[in-house]
Design a protein around this motif. Structure first.
Motif, PDB file in Angstrom:
ATOM      1  N   ALA A 172       0.731  -1.363   0.192  1.00 22.11           N
ATOM      2  CA  ALA A 172      -0.017   0.031   0.016  1.00 22.11           C
ATOM      3  C   ALA A 172       0.788   1.195   0.022  1.00 22.11           C
ATOM      4  CB  ALA A 172      -0.999  -0.003   1.296  1.00 22.11           C
ATOM      5  N   MET A 173       2.007   1.229   0.991  1.00 19.34           N
ATOM      6  CA  MET A 173       2.874   2.453   0.941  1.00 19.34           C
ATOM      7  C   MET A 173       3.983   2.299   0.059  1.00 19.34           C
ATOM      8  SD  MET A 173       1.024   3.869   3.094  1.00 19.34           S
ATOM      9  CE  MET A 173       2.186   5.388   3.966  1.00 19.34           C
ATOM     10  N   ASN A 174       4.072   1.161  -0.708  1.00 18.29           N
ATOM     11  CA  ASN A 174       5.359   0.773  -1.844  1.00 18.29           C
ATOM     12  C   ASN A 174       6.581   1.136  -0.949  1.00 18.29           C
ATOM     13  OD1 ASN A 174       3.426   0.637  -4.010  1.00 18.29           O
ATOM     14  ND2 ASN A 174       3.490   2.891  -4.158  1.00 18.29           N
ATOM     15  N   SER A 175       6.890   0.190  -0.035  1.00 21.54           N
ATOM     16  CA  SER A 175       8.017   0.418   0.827  1.00 21.54           C
ATOM     17  C   SER A 175       8.598  -1.143   1.012  1.00 21.54           C
ATOM     18  CB  SER A 175       7.622   1.079   2.250  1.00 21.54           C
ATOM     19  OG  SER A 175       6.910   0.410   2.950  1.00 21.54           O
ATOM     20  N   ILE A 176       9.793  -1.321   0.986  1.00 21.56           N
ATOM     21  CA  ILE A 176      10.577  -2.575   1.535  1.00 21.56           C
ATOM     22  C   ILE A 176      11.583  -2.275   2.889  1.00 21.56           C
ATOM     23  CG2 ILE A 176      12.036  -4.383   0.695  1.00 21.56           C
ATOM     24  CD1 ILE A 176      10.830  -3.763  -2.199  1.00 21.56           C
ATOM     25  N   THR A 177      11.196  -3.302   3.906  1.00 19.90           N
ATOM     26  CA  THR A 177      11.859  -2.703   5.045  1.00 19.90           C
ATOM     27  C   THR A 177      12.687  -4.131   5.437  1.00 19.90           C
ATOM     28  OG1 THR A 177      10.155  -1.184   5.617  1.00 19.90           O
ATOM     29  CG2 THR A 177      11.834  -1.912   7.317  1.00 19.90           C
ATOM     30  N   PRO A 178      13.936  -4.055   5.671  1.00 22.84           N
ATOM     31  CA  PRO A 178      14.752  -5.153   6.390  1.00 22.84           C
ATOM     32  C   PRO A 178      14.076  -5.128   7.717  1.00 22.84           C
ATOM     33  CG  PRO A 178      16.204  -3.496   6.093  1.00 22.84           C
ATOM     34  CD  PRO A 178      14.948  -2.954   5.464  1.00 22.84           C
ATOM     35  N   LEU A 179      13.997  -6.438   8.228  1.00 23.64           N
ATOM     36  CA  LEU A 179      13.731  -6.640   9.759  1.00 23.64           C
ATOM     37  C   LEU A 179      14.812  -7.114  10.497  1.00 23.64           C
ATOM     38  CD1 LEU A 179      10.152  -8.165   9.257  1.00 23.64           C
ATOM     39  CD2 LEU A 179      10.685  -5.824   9.669  1.00 23.64           C
TER      40      LEU A 179
ATOM     41  N   THR B  53      -1.710   3.272 -15.294  1.00 20.53           N
ATOM     42  CA  THR B  53      -1.670   4.149 -14.232  1.00 20.53           C
ATOM     43  C   THR B  53      -2.024   3.429 -12.741  1.00 20.53           C
ATOM     44  OG1 THR B  53      -2.713   6.256 -13.211  1.00 20.53           O
ATOM     45  CG2 THR B  53      -4.085   4.648 -14.388  1.00 20.53           C
ATOM     46  N   GLN B  54      -1.628   3.958 -11.600  1.00 20.14           N
ATOM     47  CA  GLN B  54      -1.794   3.423 -10.331  1.00 20.14           C
ATOM     48  C   GLN B  54      -2.330   4.752  -9.610  1.00 20.14           C
ATOM     49  OE1 GLN B  54       0.446  -0.003  -8.999  1.00 20.14           O
ATOM     50  NE2 GLN B  54       1.790   0.385 -10.828  1.00 20.14           N
ATOM     51  N   LEU B  55      -3.607   4.625  -9.020  1.00 18.96           N
ATOM     52  CA  LEU B  55      -4.195   5.727  -8.174  1.00 18.96           C
ATOM     53  C   LEU B  55      -4.243   4.978  -6.780  1.00 18.96           C
ATOM     54  CD1 LEU B  55      -6.865   7.238 -10.548  1.00 18.96           C
ATOM     55  CD2 LEU B  55      -4.268   7.766 -10.342  1.00 18.96           C
ATOM     56  N   THR B  56      -3.596   5.654  -5.925  1.00 18.29           N
ATOM     57  CA  THR B  56      -3.492   5.106  -4.596  1.00 18.29           C
ATOM     58  C   THR B  56      -3.887   6.183  -3.405  1.00 18.29           C
ATOM     59  OG1 THR B  56      -1.635   3.519  -5.037  1.00 18.29           O
ATOM     60  CG2 THR B  56      -2.035   3.961  -2.616  1.00 18.29           C
ATOM     61  N   ASN B  57      -4.989   5.865  -2.879  1.00 17.74           N
ATOM     62  CA  ASN B  57      -5.532   6.761  -1.894  1.00 17.74           C
ATOM     63  C   ASN B  57      -5.949   6.229  -0.449  1.00 17.74           C
ATOM     64  OD1 ASN B  57      -5.911   9.839  -3.398  1.00 17.74           O
ATOM     65  ND2 ASN B  57      -6.333   8.007  -4.865  1.00 17.74           N
ATOM     66  N   THR B  58      -5.399   6.835   0.500  1.00 13.16           N
ATOM     67  CA  THR B  58      -5.973   6.343   1.824  1.00 13.16           C
ATOM     68  C   THR B  58      -7.265   6.980   2.237  1.00 13.16           C
ATOM     69  OG1 THR B  58      -3.630   5.898   2.479  1.00 13.16           O
ATOM     70  CG2 THR B  58      -5.400   6.070   4.181  1.00 13.16           C
ATOM     71  N   LEU B  59      -8.310   6.144   2.547  1.00 12.78           N
ATOM     72  CA  LEU B  59      -9.606   6.625   2.690  1.00 12.78           C
ATOM     73  C   LEU B  59      -9.776   7.177   4.199  1.00 12.78           C
ATOM     74  CD1 LEU B  59     -11.515   3.726   1.325  1.00 12.78           C
ATOM     75  CD2 LEU B  59     -10.795   5.741   0.014  1.00 12.78           C
TER      76      LEU B  59
ATOM     77  N   VAL C 100      -5.024  11.840   4.798  1.00 12.00           N
ATOM     78  CA  VAL C 100      -4.717  12.311   3.679  1.00 12.00           C
ATOM     79  C   VAL C 100      -3.398  11.700   3.448  1.00 12.00           C
ATOM     80  CG1 VAL C 100      -4.080  14.541   2.423  1.00 12.00           C
ATOM     81  CG2 VAL C 100      -5.869  14.508   4.106  1.00 12.00           C
ATOM     82  N   ASN C 101      -3.387  10.710   2.350  1.00 16.10           N
ATOM     83  CA  ASN C 101      -2.280  10.282   1.859  1.00 16.10           C
ATOM     84  C   ASN C 101      -2.393   9.439   0.827  1.00 16.10           C
ATOM     85  OD1 ASN C 101       0.550   8.547   2.377  1.00 16.10           O
ATOM     86  ND2 ASN C 101      -0.970   6.887   2.415  1.00 16.10           N
ATOM     87  N   GLY C 102      -1.357   9.532  -0.356  1.00 14.79           N
ATOM     88  CA  GLY C 102      -1.684   8.873  -1.510  1.00 14.79           C
ATOM     89  C   GLY C 102      -0.529   9.190  -2.452  1.00 14.79           C
ATOM     90  N   GLN C 103      -0.754   8.378  -3.605  1.00 14.74           N
ATOM     91  CA  GLN C 103       0.256   8.368  -4.542  1.00 14.74           C
ATOM     92  C   GLN C 103      -0.278   7.994  -5.918  1.00 14.74           C
ATOM     93  OE1 GLN C 103       2.838   5.288  -6.193  1.00 14.74           O
ATOM     94  NE2 GLN C 103       4.719   6.166  -5.013  1.00 14.74           N
ATOM     95  N   GLU C 104      -0.105   9.219  -6.785  1.00 19.82           N
ATOM     96  CA  GLU C 104      -0.835   8.838  -8.183  1.00 19.82           C
ATOM     97  C   GLU C 104       0.261   8.835  -9.293  1.00 19.82           C
ATOM     98  OE1 GLU C 104      -3.991   9.029  -7.070  1.00 19.82           O
ATOM     99  OE2 GLU C 104      -3.781  10.196  -5.517  1.00 19.82           O
TER     100      GLU C 104
ATOM    101  N   ASN D 297      -6.234   1.420  12.105  1.00 19.06           N
ATOM    102  CA  ASN D 297      -7.483   1.321  11.243  1.00 19.06           C
ATOM    103  C   ASN D 297      -7.311   1.877   9.959  1.00 19.06           C
ATOM    104  OD1 ASN D 297      -8.997  -0.280  13.153  1.00 19.06           O
ATOM    105  ND2 ASN D 297      -9.269   1.541  14.234  1.00 19.06           N
ATOM    106  N   MET D 298      -6.226   1.574   9.168  1.00 23.18           N
ATOM    107  CA  MET D 298      -5.825   2.541   7.986  1.00 23.18           C
ATOM    108  C   MET D 298      -6.358   1.774   6.930  1.00 23.18           C
ATOM    109  SD  MET D 298      -2.121   4.024   6.894  1.00 23.18           S
ATOM    110  CE  MET D 298      -1.676   5.463   5.803  1.00 23.18           C
ATOM    111  N   LEU D 299      -7.383   2.281   5.968  1.00 21.42           N
ATOM    112  CA  LEU D 299      -7.828   2.000   4.807  1.00 21.42           C
ATOM    113  C   LEU D 299      -7.342   2.633   3.681  1.00 21.42           C
ATOM    114  CD1 LEU D 299     -11.634   1.196   5.725  1.00 21.42           C
ATOM    115  CD2 LEU D 299      -9.582  -0.550   5.565  1.00 21.42           C
TER     116      LEU D 299
END
Length: 678
Positions: free
Chosen positions: A76-83, A147-153, A156-160, A643-645
């Motif tokens: 959703a956030m387009n991230s890759i994190t090492p644990l 196209t990829q339209l990403t919006n948090t409902l 306010v957070n997104g990437q177009e 509760n992030m959608l």
């Protein structure tokens, strides 16, 4: 709830382990029949199922479905994190470093397999713990637009983003653009601190945020042209990012009942040019060359009014040049490669105001390596030696280091489907540029962080032993790892005049740790339901100037993926990364996600991501400082992360796509500005 979700996923994963009858796997030029996972001397090769490819909107989506060990992928956030703290994660496409834009525009139907390397050779340089190499066939005709339209409902957070590629003859032209924005509110910061003064008295302070928010708005663009035939590839990439508005963080803080303000803002721009060339010669030889030039401009300001007004501005400029040349010779039972990397960086950072300083740093790095990888009968091996000459200068401080990096890995099959690997490596760790600067920055009324230009690189010795069992439907690996950091860069608190200074020193410090962990994945119902569970026990030993700290933790995660016709359902949970380094005991925030995707057609899909469900204020940070003079307990919760959608709409249209060879893209970037900040 997150513990309940984690437990349910683990129970489901370990309840059964049905397996297919034995199927043959031949690994020469890599011919695979049946098995989805093949263990190699460096890691493992994964062959995604058709369902995984068809139901993945981009590279992040596919990697999330694979559930790689020690890696968290947030699609959703387009991230890759090492644990882990072993090093960074590097993602490549056809062995060349990939940008976020490359992963978003990845040609899913052209994917052949994915190489997950958790034991990178000297070929990949230093500081890389995990390497993900996505092997993609080269398109020779047609076009693709998407196209990829990403919006948090819920906030306010997104990437177009939009992208397009067109192939004609030997040429390909690609263009992508993305708009990123967020405005997060509801950050709750809570800190209990105790300071031991020279008099022996203890000063206790309670810091907390009354209101806090952060916001950002930026755009990113990338233009790529490539020219290739059956034995060469030339590619040029022009990319850049620009902040439309400054990235801001504003907070009203309270300390023992008294309020004060904190503000920070920064805006950066970073154009870069990347030129790449690969040539195949006769007799199984090849030559690869890559040159990257980059400039980073940073403007920022910081205000911290705890105790008294404290404000400074930053005007930062970073110029960097990076180049690489590699020669490879493929023999019948082995591959020999050797090459060099050269980088040069100049940082010019001006601090004005209360942190008045001019920091000029010149650094040069020459890295030479040779590596031999192959097999002797059933024994597979990889041996290499890297050597680097590092030089940096700032003000009156000037240092020159020679560093060696020997590495040996061997693997042997003990039985059908069962293989053991051992790895030994000696490497060097070099601190971030900001930590070796000669700038001091006030953290609060009691603390100041000091850069130390006399920090030396430290030697790192590691041993790793793993045993893996793999069949077409089930994969299990047990791994033991030990790392010794001698004379490492560790923090030290110094008190003077009722104030406390945090810096780093080498001295006789040691920071050692070991772990035992297990990774397990199997197809409960082939092509329909896949489960993964991993976890291990970690033990840390820290011997610094005047202190000894130890810590034991459990780190693990699990996931389920279900493919039901046009629907894809997923669940993921991990408990973060709990560790201790120096005098800091850190707790990376846990994560738990639910995903649902509906594929309406070949071109269009809708995805819904529920991040941290059943939690209104999830933990995003927890830190403990256990110094002789300073003791702190810090927690941070974020309301907007609970509760992030997030809704993602993906549309992709292609026409006339035919594939021929392996496509190569590249993106070497430099992100170290050398700016020391709060």
């Amino acid at each position: 709830m997150k513990r309940l979700l984690f437990s349910l996923l683990a129970v489901c994963t370990l309840s059964a382990a049905a397996q297919d009858p034995e199927q043959n796997v031949t690994l020469g030029e890599v011919t695979v029949e049946g098995a989805r996972t093949v263990k190699t001397v460096e890691g493992m090769w994964l062959y995604p199922t058709q369902q995984q490819i068809e139901h993945s909107a981009n590279g992040y989506s596919l990697l999330a479905k694979l559930t790689l060990p020690h890696i968290r992928v947030d699609e959703a956030m387009n991230s890759i994190t090492p644990l882990t703290h072993l090093g960074a994660v590097q993602v490549r496409i056809n062995d060349i470093i990939a940008s976020r834009e490359d992963l978003l525009a990845l040609d899913m139907q052209g994917i052949h397999h994915i190489e997950f390397i958790d034991n990178p050779g000297v070929r990949y340089g230093e500081g890389i713990a995990y390497m993900i190499n996505i092997i993609v066939k080269k398109p020779k005709s047609g076009y693709v637009v998407g196209t990829q339209l990403t919006n948090t409902l819920t906030t306010v957070n997104g990437q177009e983003s939009v992208y397009g590629k067109v192939n004609h003859g030997h040429s390909e032209l690609a263009l992508s653009y993305a708009l990123d924005y967020h405005r997060f509110k509801g950050l709750a910061y809570d800190e209990h601190a105790a300071y031991e003064l020279e008099s022996g008295d203890i000063l206790s302070l309670h810091r907390k945020s009354l209101s806090q928010q952060s916001k950002d708005l930026s755009h990113n663009a990338q233009l790529t042209y490539s020219l290739s035939d059956s034995n060469y590839v030339f590619q040029a990439k022009l990319s850049g990012s620009q902040g439309i508005h400054p990235q801001r963080s504003d907070a009203v803080m309270a300390i023992n009942g008294l309020t004060y303000d904190e503000h920070s803002s920064s805006r950066s721009s970073s154009p870069s040019l990347d030129l790449y060339y690969h040539q195949d010669f006769g007799h199984h030889q090849s030559l690869t060359a890559n040159v990257v030039g980059m400039y980073i401009k940073t403007d920022g300001e910081t205000e911290n009014n705890e105790g008294s007004a404290y404000h400074y501005d930053i005007d930062g400029h970073t110029y960097s040049l990076w180049s690489e040349a590699i020669y490879t010779l493929r023999l019948p039972s082995s591959t020999l490669s050797f090459g060099s990397q050269y980088s040069q960086r100049y940082n010019h950072n001006v601090y004005q105001g209360d942190a008045n300083a001019i920091n000029d740093m010149h650094s040069t790095d020459i890295y030479l390596f040779s590596q031999l990888k192959g097999h002797l009968g059933k024994l597979s091996y990889m041996g290499g030696l890297g050597g680097s000459s590092r030089h940096y200068r700032q003000g009156e401080a000037e240092h020159h280091f020679w560093l060696l990096r020997p590495k040996l890995t061997i693997g042997y099959p003990l039985a059908d489907h069962l293989k053991v690997n051992y790895d030994f490596e000696v490497s060097q760790h070099v601190s971030q540029i900001a930590l070796v600067s000669d700038v001091s920055i006030k953290q609060n009324a009691m603390e100041t962080i000091l850069g130390n230009p006399d920090i030396h690189p430290n030697r790192v010795t590691s041993h790793q032993l793993s045993i893996a069992y793999s069949t077409p439907r089930f994969t299990s690996e047990l791994q033991g790892y030990y790392r010794l950091n001698a004379h490492c860069n560790m923090e030290k608190y110094v008190r003077a005049g009722g104030h406390f200074f945090q810096t780093q020193t080498n001295a006789d410090n040691k920071c050692n740790f070991f772990y035992f962990d297990s990774y397990n994945q199997w197809d409960i119902i082939p092509q329909t339901l896949t489960a993964t569970v991993y976890g291990g026990i970690y033990r840390f030993f820290n011997y610094g100037e005047g202190y000894t700290h130890t810590y034991t933790s459990f780190n693990g995660g699990c996931s389920l993926q279900a493919y039901l016709g046009s629907w894809t359902l997923g669940a993921y949970a991990d408990n973060g990364w709990n560790f201790m380094e120096g005098e800091h005991r850190g707790h990376q925030a846990p994560a738990w996600y639910l995903t649902c995707q509906y594929r309406m057609s070949k071109a269009f899909s809708v995805s819904l991501y529920a991040q941290h469900p059943f939690s209104q204020h999830p933990l995003t940070r927890k830190t403990e400082v256990m110094s002789q003079y300073v003791n702190k307990h810090i927690t941070q919760h974020y309301r907007d992360y609970g509760n992030m959608l997030t809704l993602k709409l993906t549309y992709r249209l292609d026409h006339g796509r035919k594939y021929h060879d392996i496509q190569r893209t590249m993106n070497h970037s430099d992100s170290e500005t050398g700016i020391l900040s709060k």
